[in-house]
Write a protein that holds these residues in place. Structure first.
Motif, short mmCIF file in Angstrom:
data_model
loop_
_atom_site.label_atom_id
_atom_site.label_comp_id
_atom_site.label_asym_id
_atom_site.label_seq_id
_atom_site.Cartn_x
_atom_site.Cartn_y
_atom_site.Cartn_z
N GLY A 76 0.82 -1.21 0.00
CA GLY A 76 0.00 0.00 0.00
C GLY A 76 0.85 1.26 0.00
O GLY A 76 0.54 2.23 -0.70
N ARG A 77 1.94 1.25 0.76
CA ARG A 77 2.83 2.42 0.80
C ARG A 77 3.47 2.67 -0.56
O ARG A 77 3.55 3.80 -1.03
CB ARG A 77 3.92 2.21 1.84
CG ARG A 77 3.46 2.38 3.28
CD ARG A 77 4.65 2.58 4.19
NE ARG A 77 5.42 3.76 3.81
CZ ARG A 77 6.63 4.05 4.31
NH1 ARG A 77 7.18 3.25 5.21
NH2 ARG A 77 7.27 5.14 3.94
N GLN A 80 0.87 3.93 -3.06
CA GLN A 80 0.51 5.33 -2.80
C GLN A 80 1.62 6.26 -3.27
O GLN A 80 1.35 7.30 -3.87
CB GLN A 80 0.24 5.54 -1.32
CG GLN A 80 -0.27 6.95 -0.99
CD GLN A 80 -0.57 7.12 0.49
OE1 GLN A 80 -0.31 6.24 1.30
NE2 GLN A 80 -1.12 8.27 0.86
N LYS A 81 2.87 5.88 -3.03
CA LYS A 81 4.00 6.70 -3.48
C LYS A 81 4.02 6.78 -5.00
O LYS A 81 4.40 7.83 -5.56
CB LYS A 81 5.30 6.08 -2.98
CG LYS A 81 6.55 6.86 -3.35
CD LYS A 81 6.58 8.22 -2.67
CE LYS A 81 7.87 8.96 -2.99
NZ LYS A 81 7.92 10.28 -2.30
N ASP A 83 1.44 6.82 -6.82
CA ASP A 83 0.18 7.45 -7.20
C ASP A 83 -0.80 6.46 -7.82
O ASP A 83 -1.66 6.83 -8.60
CB ASP A 83 0.41 8.62 -8.17
CG ASP A 83 -0.70 9.65 -8.09
OD1 ASP A 83 -1.27 9.83 -6.99
OD2 ASP A 83 -1.03 10.26 -9.12
N LEU A 85 -3.61 4.94 -6.74
CA LEU A 85 -4.47 5.11 -5.57
C LEU A 85 -5.39 3.92 -5.35
O LEU A 85 -5.64 3.52 -4.21
CB LEU A 85 -5.29 6.40 -5.71
CG LEU A 85 -4.46 7.68 -5.82
CD1 LEU A 85 -5.37 8.90 -5.83
CD2 LEU A 85 -3.44 7.78 -4.69
N ALA A 88 -3.32 1.14 -3.94
CA ALA A 88 -2.89 1.49 -2.58
C ALA A 88 -4.02 1.27 -1.58
O ALA A 88 -3.83 0.63 -0.53
CB ALA A 88 -2.42 2.93 -2.54
N GLN A 89 -5.20 1.80 -1.89
CA GLN A 89 -6.32 1.67 -0.97
C GLN A 89 -6.72 0.21 -0.79
O GLN A 89 -7.00 -0.23 0.33
CB GLN A 89 -7.52 2.48 -1.45
CG GLN A 89 -8.69 2.46 -0.47
CD GLN A 89 -9.74 3.51 -0.79
OE1 GLN A 89 -9.49 4.44 -1.54
NE2 GLN A 89 -10.92 3.36 -0.23
N ARG A 112 -3.75 6.51 6.13
CA ARG A 112 -3.41 6.56 4.70
C ARG A 112 -4.64 6.35 3.83
O ARG A 112 -4.76 6.94 2.76
CB ARG A 112 -2.32 5.53 4.39
CG ARG A 112 -0.97 5.91 4.98
CD ARG A 112 0.12 4.91 4.64
NE ARG A 112 1.38 5.32 5.24
CZ ARG A 112 2.23 6.21 4.70
NH1 ARG A 112 1.92 6.77 3.53
NH2 ARG A 112 3.35 6.53 5.28
N GLU A 115 -6.26 9.62 3.68
CA GLU A 115 -5.50 10.51 2.78
C GLU A 115 -5.86 10.22 1.32
O GLU A 115 -6.07 11.15 0.53
CB GLU A 115 -4.00 10.30 2.98
CG GLU A 115 -3.45 10.83 4.29
CD GLU A 115 -1.99 10.47 4.46
OE1 GLU A 115 -1.40 9.92 3.50
OE2 GLU A 115 -1.42 10.75 5.53
N ILE A 116 -5.94 8.95 0.98
CA ILE A 116 -6.23 8.56 -0.40
C ILE A 116 -7.64 8.99 -0.78
O ILE A 116 -7.87 9.52 -1.88
CB ILE A 116 -6.05 7.04 -0.57
CG1 ILE A 116 -4.57 6.68 -0.44
CG2 ILE A 116 -6.60 6.57 -1.92
CD1 ILE A 116 -4.32 5.19 -0.35
#
Length: 294
Positions: A76-77, A80-81, A83, A85, A88-89, A112, A115-116
């Motif tokens: 996930g990290r 997210q880095k 992009d 999304l 990541a989620q 996180r 944030e997403i």
């Protein structure tokens, strides 16, 4: 004095290469290799070495055996880095569900995910603000690579031999996460969704399996889609009142996938399916060479 063969730089380089090859030829059992790569990923993330972390996670995905629950937080990290999304989620939600409140990264994962969601909402608002007319449903997914990734990035992300293979892996990964459930309140990962899908490639066609759970039994229904002559612009929409999203069949506009109420996942599935159709169509044109005239 001339260097002896055993002391020359060229010889030493050959020795180093031979040692590296010998070391790589001995594979650890999957259980220990998974632990090794998890430690390597943790260290890469601590050093913010995102490329190495992505590589280790890709190798972990290819190994047989159960991966530790922290794998989903690490993934996930990295997503997210990058992009990505939706990816990541989905990974962070998987971590929260499996690890629970006792998980080491439980609080960070929740933060996180928030944030997403905020980032996705801000982007959607920006699109509406910058366009005088909002398109009517159903929406049409663009046929760019999944989450805007280039073919090379997709292949690297999934350690795939081709863009086509990477798209299939990505499509089935999101389909697995977005299955439709009658009970919307409780989602248990060890309990399969009531309706889920799997896509396979069969020559120039896509074989779509719908797997429905009824009274404990799993019923399978298959259909085959020939990619030639159909549009790669795949439509999708969501019905909040039914807590359901749909992806439509590009052949006739009928409902193809019944999904859970996650708009991001529905759009990702439609986009990736469209890209896959276009990819297969292009491959078919390359194979079908014109006949040689006499």
């Amino acid at each position: 004095m001339a260097a002896t063969p055993f002391k020359s730089p060229g010889y030493r380089a050959l020795v180093v290469c031979a040692l590296l090859y010998a070391g790589s030829a001995v594979a650890l059992p999957a259980e220990h290799e998974i632990r090794r790569l998890m430690l390597a990923t943790e260290q890469a993330l601590a050093a913010e070495n995102w490329d190495d972390a992505s590589e280790y996670l890709g190798r972990l995905q290819q190994l047989d055996g159960e991966r530790p629950v922290d794998f989903y937080f690490y993934r996930g990290r990295v997503m997210q880095k990058s992009d990505l999304l939706n990816e990541a989620q989905a990974s962070l939600e998987m971590y929260v569900t499996r690890a629970g409140k006792e998980g080491q990264y439980y609080k960070q994962s929740l933060e996180r995910i928030t944030e997403i969601e905020k980032l996705r909402k801000d982007r959607a608002l920006a699109v509406v603000t910058n366009n005088s007319a909002v398109p009517l449903q159903p929406l049409v997914a663009t046929i760019e690579a999944a989450e805007g990734q280039s073919p090379a990035d997709l292949k690297k992300l999934y350690l795939a031999d081709s863009e086509e293979q990477a798209l299939l892996i990505h499509l089935n990964s999101v389909l697995q996460l977005s299955g439709w459930r009658e009970d919307k309140a409780i989602v248990q990962l060890d309990q399969p969704a009531d309706i889920r899908y799997q896509v396979e490639k069969r020559n120039s066609s896509l074989l779509i399996q719908q797997i429905t759970r009824q009274q404990g039994a799993m019923l399978r229904k298959s259909q085959q889609i020939d990619v030639y002559g159909i549009s790669p612009l795949v439509k999708w929409d969501c019905e909040p009142s039914l807590a359901t999203c749909w992806v439509y069949d590009p052949r006739d506009g009928s409902r193809l996938f019944q999904l859970g109420a996650n708009q991001g996942q529905a759009e990702d599935i439609a986009r990736t399916l469209g890209r896959l159709i276009r990819n297969l169509q292009a491959a078919g044109k390359q194979v079908a060479l014109p006949p040689v005239s006499g």
